[in-house]
Motif scaffolding. Structure first.
Motif: not given
Length: 294
Positions: A25-26, A44-47, A76-82, A94-98
């Motif tokens: 999950d992390i 695809s996940m929160n960060a 938040p989850q499911n965002v686009i960074i460009a 950074a931390m990424f988590f479901t």
């Protein structure tokens, strides 16, 4: 150009990323040195990312954000960074988590997260001296626990307990900022069904669905869903759905090599004709025109 897909698995498999800890999950990243090489990425996940040195600029779902030293990005989850631009001395932890672990950590305090992330869209906050000291000590404790071998008793439980404490601390800091804006707790009681709607809307792969579908998933009536959305955010359920769908459309048209048909299928539209009319209504131009515009 096809975007990079950032998932928990892709992070742990990337040899260029220094992973401090990971489970189902992390994933905790000690330093992201290859960030500048990413043209666009679907997260695809929160960060949560903390800039400890330098600065970075980029777009989050088309909105420009900047992150400087001692600032935190809440993603938040499911965002686009460009289109990231970074300073040579950038250091980003950074931390990424479901979403499931986020809900497990925050429980009844998820309303603070959803209010800040989805309603107010406060994606960058600056840490004051007390916050900075708290997270400095927290991170050192986390590193000590993470350095223990996998066979160490209760290692994962201890790490997750520390992370939950950090999340609660962050939510406390976020709530303070909300109160500083002059909004009392009584004036901002967010309906639980609205929270669940936001979670569902941002977690499903196909977001272009009628209000009735979301209401059915939440076991409430469409009329009630729209009413609570309007009361808690000033926008109806349909306006929320349209806003999130349009974020996906803008991204795929500008930052992917998918054909119009592929985008149409990926986003759940019945055919390209309907997709074209929908896009033109909200973009003011056809998908092709938007893709080729500067």
């Amino acid at each position: 150009m096809q975007q990079e897909e950032i998932t928990l698995q892709s992070l742990t498999d990337n040899e260029d990323i220094q992973v401090g800890y990971s489970d189902n999950d992390i994933v905790i990243i000690d330093s992201i040195q290859k960030f500048a090489e990413i043209n666009a990425a679907h997260v695809s996940m929160n960060a949560i990312a903390i800039c400890t040195q330098g600065k970075v600029q980029g777009s989050l779902n088309g909105k420009l954000i900047e992150l400087h030293k001692n600032q935190v990005a809440i993603i938040p989850q499911n965002v686009i960074i460009a289109d990231p631009m970074v300073s040579p001395d950038l250091d980003l932890k950074a931390m990424f988590f479901t979403n499931s672990i986020l809900q497990s950590f925050l429980r009844e305090k998820m309303n603070v997260w959803n209010d800040v992330v989805y309603v107010r869209r406060m994606h960058v906050i600056t840490l004051d001296d007390e916050d900075l000291l708290f997270y400095t000590y927290f991170y050192e404790m986390l590193k000590m626990c993470s350095s223990q071998h996998n066979g160490f008793p209760f290692r994962s439980d201890v790490i997750q307990s520390l992370l939950r404490a950090a999340f609660l601390g962050l939510c406390g800091a976020l709530k303070q900022r909300i109160l500083a804006d002059g909004i009392t707790p009584e004036a901002k009681v967010v309906n639980n069904h609205f929270q669940r709607f936001l979670d569902l809307l941002h977690s499903v792969d196909v977001k272009h669905r009628p209000v009735e579908w979301y209401a059915n998933e939440l076991c409430i009536s469409p009329k009630y869903l729209s009413a609570i959305c309007k009361k808690n955010s000033g926008k109806t359920a349909n306006e929320w759905i349209t806003e999130v769908v349009m974020e996906d459309i803008r991204y795929y048209l500008k930052h992917s090599d998918y054909s119009i048909k592929q985008i149409c299928d990926r986003l759940g539209f019945p055919n390209t004709s309907f997709f074209g009319k929908y896009a033109k209504e909200h973009l003011g131009m056809t998908p092709i025109q938007y893709r080729t515009s500067k």
